[in-house]
Design an enzyme around this catalytic site. Structure first.
Site, PDB file in Angstrom:
ATOM      1  N   HIS A 113       0.830  -1.214   0.000  1.00  0.00           N
ATOM      2  CA  HIS A 113       0.000   0.000   0.000  1.00  0.00           C
ATOM      3  C   HIS A 113       0.864   1.263   0.000  1.00  0.00           C
ATOM      4  O   HIS A 113       0.408   2.332   0.392  1.00  0.00           O
ATOM      5  CB  HIS A 113      -0.971   0.005   1.180  1.00  0.00           C
ATOM      6  N   ASP A 145       2.485   2.016  -2.960  1.00  0.00           N
ATOM      7  CA  ASP A 145       2.602   2.426  -4.363  1.00  0.00           C
ATOM      8  C   ASP A 145       1.704   3.609  -4.699  1.00  0.00           C
ATOM      9  O   ASP A 145       2.103   4.511  -5.430  1.00  0.00           O
ATOM     10  CB  ASP A 145       2.347   1.250  -5.314  1.00  0.00           C
ATOM     11  N   LEU A 152      -1.885 -12.274  -5.810  1.00  0.00           N
ATOM     12  CA  LEU A 152      -0.713 -12.467  -6.652  1.00  0.00           C
ATOM     13  C   LEU A 152      -0.864 -11.786  -8.007  1.00  0.00           C
ATOM     14  O   LEU A 152      -0.145 -12.086  -8.953  1.00  0.00           O
ATOM     15  CB  LEU A 152      -0.439 -13.965  -6.832  1.00  0.00           C
ATOM     16  N   ASP A 181       1.709  -3.555  -9.597  1.00  0.00           N
ATOM     17  CA  ASP A 181       1.363  -4.872 -10.114  1.00  0.00           C
ATOM     18  C   ASP A 181       1.686  -4.986 -11.597  1.00  0.00           C
ATOM     19  O   ASP A 181       2.262  -5.977 -12.059  1.00  0.00           O
ATOM     20  CB  ASP A 181      -0.122  -5.155  -9.899  1.00  0.00           C
TER      21      ASP A 181
END
Length: 400
Positions: free
Chosen positions: A50, A52, A142, A189
């Site tokens: 958290h 990013d 993931l 991600d």
């Protein structure tokens, strides 16, 4: 009773995608040959959660598990997409020119959103026929969704000759997730899925969108990174994730900084006194976890003993549990069991409220740690976890 050790049943690598079967499925669905096959990996974040969307640092690796797409370019603006793991494999059909931010496209939003984002950048966009398969666990934190959007972006870019750099390919994937799928993720991600390198972790400065590739060869150090899926499914589209993001934004506003990245670690305690208790906890997690990424990166860059990352993983988990409040009992149980069984460190990874725990272990202790996690969840009445070993791998690419 079988004499087979429990660990042989617990640590299981997800089956690889059968490329020939996927190509055959494409031919069956669309009565045509695909132009090619592309793959994009899931990711696991070693540390920095958290951070990013607060302009901070993260440290992910790309996984060996991938979403694979067989793709053919169309001459119109229709997208037809089918996934072996979604909606019984039925074909979803979407007209690209009809895609809007308030539309409902189900899981196909992660695909058609890429085309929408490309058109918004004035890139030439045609439709695609796509058949998908994946061995990235869904709902486990993931980034199966990033793998889906990024394999689409990579294939579209290659087929239409967009000639985009990796960061822009990743940004197309993020726009699809944020604007069309409604998942308020940061850019980590997608960058991890596109830019991964074998045997390396990526220190990502999310404000500058700058990536530093750092050596992360665990097998050479006699180590393994276990990914322990709690099987407590999470989702980025839920309100809890959005609330944490809003709390971070509000904390930054009250502190008079652009992002929490700008709060100095050295004066953190004094600075946080200006905030009410809830925002104080939220901000403390973001600032300290971003700093833990920088500590871990220095260890990797110096070629230090990778076991020294372990305490940072434990501290990160405690921060997510107590300050950001994004862990759940099944995840806390796995983290505690892994450390008690000999892991050098363990933490939840991903957006939270379920998902996976990672554990840094000596390779020879992997089975013992995995078995301990299974036993602990059984005692707690939680689902039996799925466990596999994470291997730092390469990013999105054409594979056939």
């Amino acid at each position: 009773m079988s004499d087979e050790p429990m660990s042989n049943k617990v640590i299981r690598t997800p089956d690889a995608v059968d490329l020939d079967a996927l190509a055959a499925r494409f031919r069956s669905l669309y009565d045509a040959e695909p132009d090619g096959l592309w793959a994009a990996p899931g990711r696991v974040n070693i540390i920095g959660e958290h951070t990013d969307y607060n302009g901070g640092f993260v440290l992910p690796i790309a996984l060996a598990q991938h979403t694979v797409a067989a793709v053919r370019r169309r001459e119109d603006t229709l997208v037809r997409v089918a996934s072996a793991s979604m909606d019984d494999g039925a074909v979803a059909t979407v007209e690209l020119t009809d895609v809007t931010e308030d539309g409902d496209y189900g899981w196909a939003a992660y695909v058609v959103g890429v085309g929408w984002a490309a058109a918004r950048r004035d890139l030439p966009v045609t439709g695609l026929d796509i058949a998908l398969d994946s061995n990235v666990p869904v709902g486990a934190g993931l980034s199966s969704s990033a793998a889906l959007s990024c394999v689409t972006a990579r294939a579209w870019s290659d087929l239409l000759g967009w000639q985009l750099d990796e960061e822009t390919v990743a940004d197309l994937g993020r726009d699809a997730e944020n604007e069309i799928a409604g998942a308020p993720t940061g850019l980590m991600d997608q960058l991890a899925s596109v830019c991964g390198q074998e045997a390396h972790a990526m220190q990502i400065d999310t404000r500058a969108v700058a990536i530093t590739q750092l050596p992360f060869d665990l097998p050479a150090a006699g180590l393994s990174l276990l990914v322990i899926d709690s099987r407590t499914e999470h989702s980025h589209t839920g309100g809890e994730y959005a609330e944490r993001r809003q709390s971070s934004h509000e904390a930054a506003l009250r502190l008079g900084v652009h992002e929490l990245r700008d709060v100095p670690l050295e004066s953190l305690a004094t600075t946080l006194d200006k905030l009410p208790p809830l925002l104080r906890r939220r901000a403390r997690h973001v600032v300290t976890d971003s700093a833990r990424v920088e500590q871990a990166a220095r260890l990797l860059l110096a070629g230090d003993d990778l076991r020294r990352i372990g305490p940072l993983l434990n501290d990160s988990h405690a921060s997510m549990r107590d300050d950001y409040e994004i862990t759940v009992p099944s995840v806390d149980t796995l983290q505690e069991a892994a450390v008690a069984a000999g892991a050098h460190g363990a933490r939840m990874t991903g957006g939270g409220f379920g998902g996976c725990v990672i554990a840094l272990v000596d390779h020879d202790d992997a089975a013992t740690v995995a078995d301990a996690c299974v036993a602990a969840t059984a005692r707690g009445g939680f689902p039996a976890p799925a466990v596999f070993e994470a291997v730092a791998s390469g990013g999105a690419a054409r594979i056939r």
